[in-house]
Design a protein around this motif. Structure first.
Motif, PDB file in Angstrom:
ATOM      1  N   ARG A 194      -0.693   9.133  -0.662  1.00 55.92           N
ATOM      2  CA  ARG A 194      -0.636   9.939   0.563  1.00 55.92           C
ATOM      3  C   ARG A 194      -1.016   9.089   1.776  1.00 55.92           C
ATOM      4  O   ARG A 194      -0.387   9.173   2.834  1.00 55.92           O
ATOM      5  CB  ARG A 194      -1.564  11.147   0.440  1.00 55.92           C
ATOM      6  CG  ARG A 194      -1.473  12.080   1.630  1.00 55.92           C
ATOM      7  CD  ARG A 194      -2.222  13.342   1.414  1.00 55.92           C
ATOM      8  NE  ARG A 194      -3.635  13.086   1.147  1.00 55.92           N
ATOM      9  CZ  ARG A 194      -4.523  14.029   0.928  1.00 55.92           C
ATOM     10  NH1 ARG A 194      -4.163  15.288   0.912  1.00 55.92           N
ATOM     11  NH2 ARG A 194      -5.779  13.722   0.710  1.00 55.92           N
ATOM     12  N   HIS A 195      -2.021   8.234   1.612  1.00 58.52           N
ATOM     13  CA  HIS A 195      -2.447   7.352   2.705  1.00 58.52           C
ATOM     14  C   HIS A 195      -1.340   6.361   3.071  1.00 58.52           C
ATOM     15  O   HIS A 195      -1.047   6.145   4.252  1.00 58.52           O
ATOM     16  CB  HIS A 195      -3.722   6.621   2.302  1.00 58.52           C
ATOM     17  CG  HIS A 195      -4.217   5.656   3.319  1.00 58.52           C
ATOM     18  ND1 HIS A 195      -4.752   6.054   4.523  1.00 58.52           N
ATOM     19  CD2 HIS A 195      -4.254   4.304   3.320  1.00 58.52           C
ATOM     20  CE1 HIS A 195      -5.083   4.988   5.217  1.00 58.52           C
ATOM     21  NE2 HIS A 195      -4.790   3.907   4.512  1.00 58.52           N
ATOM     22  N   ARG A 196      -0.714   5.747   2.053  1.00 60.10           N
ATOM     23  CA  ARG A 196       0.377   4.793   2.317  1.00 60.10           C
ATOM     24  C   ARG A 196       1.568   5.491   2.967  1.00 60.10           C
ATOM     25  O   ARG A 196       2.217   4.927   3.861  1.00 60.10           O
ATOM     26  CB  ARG A 196       0.809   4.125   1.015  1.00 60.10           C
ATOM     27  CG  ARG A 196      -0.203   3.130   0.478  1.00 60.10           C
ATOM     28  CD  ARG A 196       0.341   2.329  -0.691  1.00 60.10           C
ATOM     29  NE  ARG A 196       0.787   3.168  -1.786  1.00 60.10           N
ATOM     30  CZ  ARG A 196       0.070   3.467  -2.872  1.00 60.10           C
ATOM     31  NH1 ARG A 196      -1.141   2.981  -2.999  1.00 60.10           N
ATOM     32  NH2 ARG A 196       0.569   4.228  -3.832  1.00 60.10           N
ATOM     33  N   HIS A 197       1.842   6.720   2.552  1.00 62.68           N
ATOM     34  CA  HIS A 197       2.950   7.466   3.138  1.00 62.68           C
ATOM     35  C   HIS A 197       2.671   7.759   4.616  1.00 62.68           C
ATOM     36  O   HIS A 197       3.571   7.601   5.460  1.00 62.68           O
ATOM     37  CB  HIS A 197       3.159   8.778   2.368  1.00 62.68           C
ATOM     38  CG  HIS A 197       4.265   9.610   2.888  1.00 62.68           C
ATOM     39  ND1 HIS A 197       5.585   9.269   2.735  1.00 62.68           N
ATOM     40  CD2 HIS A 197       4.255  10.783   3.564  1.00 62.68           C
ATOM     41  CE1 HIS A 197       6.345  10.185   3.299  1.00 62.68           C
ATOM     42  NE2 HIS A 197       5.560  11.119   3.809  1.00 62.68           N
ATOM     43  N   ALA A 198       1.455   8.161   4.924  1.00 61.45           N
ATOM     44  CA  ALA A 198       1.089   8.435   6.322  1.00 61.45           C
ATOM     45  C   ALA A 198       1.182   7.164   7.158  1.00 61.45           C
ATOM     46  O   ALA A 198       1.660   7.200   8.302  1.00 61.45           O
ATOM     47  CB  ALA A 198      -0.318   9.020   6.384  1.00 61.45           C
ATOM     48  N   GLN A 199       0.761   6.040   6.593  1.00 63.25           N
ATOM     49  CA  GLN A 199       0.870   4.766   7.322  1.00 63.25           C
ATOM     50  C   GLN A 199       2.330   4.419   7.594  1.00 63.25           C
ATOM     51  O   GLN A 199       2.669   3.974   8.695  1.00 63.25           O
ATOM     52  CB  GLN A 199       0.241   3.637   6.508  1.00 63.25           C
ATOM     53  CG  GLN A 199      -1.238   3.525   6.627  1.00 63.25           C
ATOM     54  CD  GLN A 199      -1.759   2.323   5.849  1.00 63.25           C
ATOM     55  OE1 GLN A 199      -1.225   1.992   4.785  1.00 63.25           O
ATOM     56  NE2 GLN A 199      -2.788   1.688   6.370  1.00 63.25           N
ATOM     57  N   ALA A 200       3.184   4.621   6.617  1.00 61.78           N
ATOM     58  CA  ALA A 200       4.604   4.307   6.787  1.00 61.78           C
ATOM     59  C   ALA A 200       5.236   5.214   7.832  1.00 61.78           C
ATOM     60  O   ALA A 200       6.055   4.757   8.640  1.00 61.78           O
ATOM     61  CB  ALA A 200       5.333   4.456   5.456  1.00 61.78           C
ATOM     62  N   ARG A 201       4.848   6.484   7.842  1.00 61.87           N
ATOM     63  CA  ARG A 201       5.387   7.405   8.852  1.00 61.87           C
ATOM     64  C   ARG A 201       4.938   7.009  10.257  1.00 61.87           C
ATOM     65  O   ARG A 201       5.726   7.055  11.201  1.00 61.87           O
ATOM     66  CB  ARG A 201       4.970   8.840   8.547  1.00 61.87           C
ATOM     67  CG  ARG A 201       5.699   9.431   7.352  1.00 61.87           C
ATOM     68  CD  ARG A 201       5.242  10.839   7.090  1.00 61.87           C
ATOM     69  NE  ARG A 201       5.477  11.689   8.244  1.00 61.87           N
ATOM     70  CZ  ARG A 201       6.439  12.603   8.301  1.00 61.87           C
ATOM     71  NH1 ARG A 201       7.232  12.791   7.272  1.00 61.87           N
ATOM     72  NH2 ARG A 201       6.588  13.343   9.381  1.00 61.87           N
ATOM     73  N   ARG A 202       3.655   6.610  10.387  1.00 60.59           N
ATOM     74  CA  ARG A 202       3.173   6.166  11.696  1.00 60.59           C
ATOM     75  C   ARG A 202       3.893   4.907  12.150  1.00 60.59           C
ATOM     76  O   ARG A 202       4.251   4.766  13.316  1.00 60.59           O
ATOM     77  CB  ARG A 202       1.651   5.923  11.647  1.00 60.59           C
ATOM     78  CG  ARG A 202       0.839   7.189  11.690  1.00 60.59           C
ATOM     79  CD  ARG A 202      -0.630   6.903  11.946  1.00 60.59           C
ATOM     80  NE  ARG A 202      -1.247   6.100  10.896  1.00 60.59           N
ATOM     81  CZ  ARG A 202      -1.817   6.578   9.803  1.00 60.59           C
ATOM     82  NH1 ARG A 202      -1.870   7.881   9.605  1.00 60.59           N
ATOM     83  NH2 ARG A 202      -2.351   5.764   8.920  1.00 60.59           N
ATOM     84  N   ALA A 203       4.114   3.984  11.223  1.00 63.36           N
ATOM     85  CA  ALA A 203       4.811   2.740  11.571  1.00 63.36           C
ATOM     86  C   ALA A 203       6.250   3.036  11.982  1.00 63.36           C
ATOM     87  O   ALA A 203       6.756   2.461  12.942  1.00 63.36           O
ATOM     88  CB  ALA A 203       4.797   1.778  10.383  1.00 63.36           C
ATOM     89  N   ALA A 204       6.909   3.956  11.283  1.00 66.57           N
ATOM     90  CA  ALA A 204       8.273   4.312  11.633  1.00 66.57           C
ATOM     91  C   ALA A 204       8.334   5.021  12.981  1.00 66.57           C
ATOM     92  O   ALA A 204       9.228   4.759  13.786  1.00 66.57           O
ATOM     93  CB  ALA A 204       8.878   5.212  10.551  1.00 66.57           C
TER      94      ALA A 204
END
Length: 54
Positions: A38-48
């Motif tokens: 969940r943390h990695r997914h949130a990071q990827a969404r913020r980066a995108a």
């Protein structure tokens, strides 16, 4: 197997440390992995989202 007491059950014939340690490690990993995903997914969404702003 037939155990005469709870102590014998948890000792597992001398292999209790390995058996229960494996169960504990598995439960810990089953809890930690979704949290990390969940943390990695949130990071990827913020980066995108940051890339789309530029």
């Amino acid at each position: 197997m037939n155990w005469g007491s709870a102590g014998e059950f948890f000792a597992m014939g001398g292999y209790g440390l390995y058996v229960w340690g494996s169960y504990i490690a598995c439960v810990v990993l089953m809890i930690v992995e979704p949290l990390l995903a969940r943390h990695r997914h949130a990071q990827a969404r913020r980066a995108a989202a940051h890339l789309n702003e530029e």
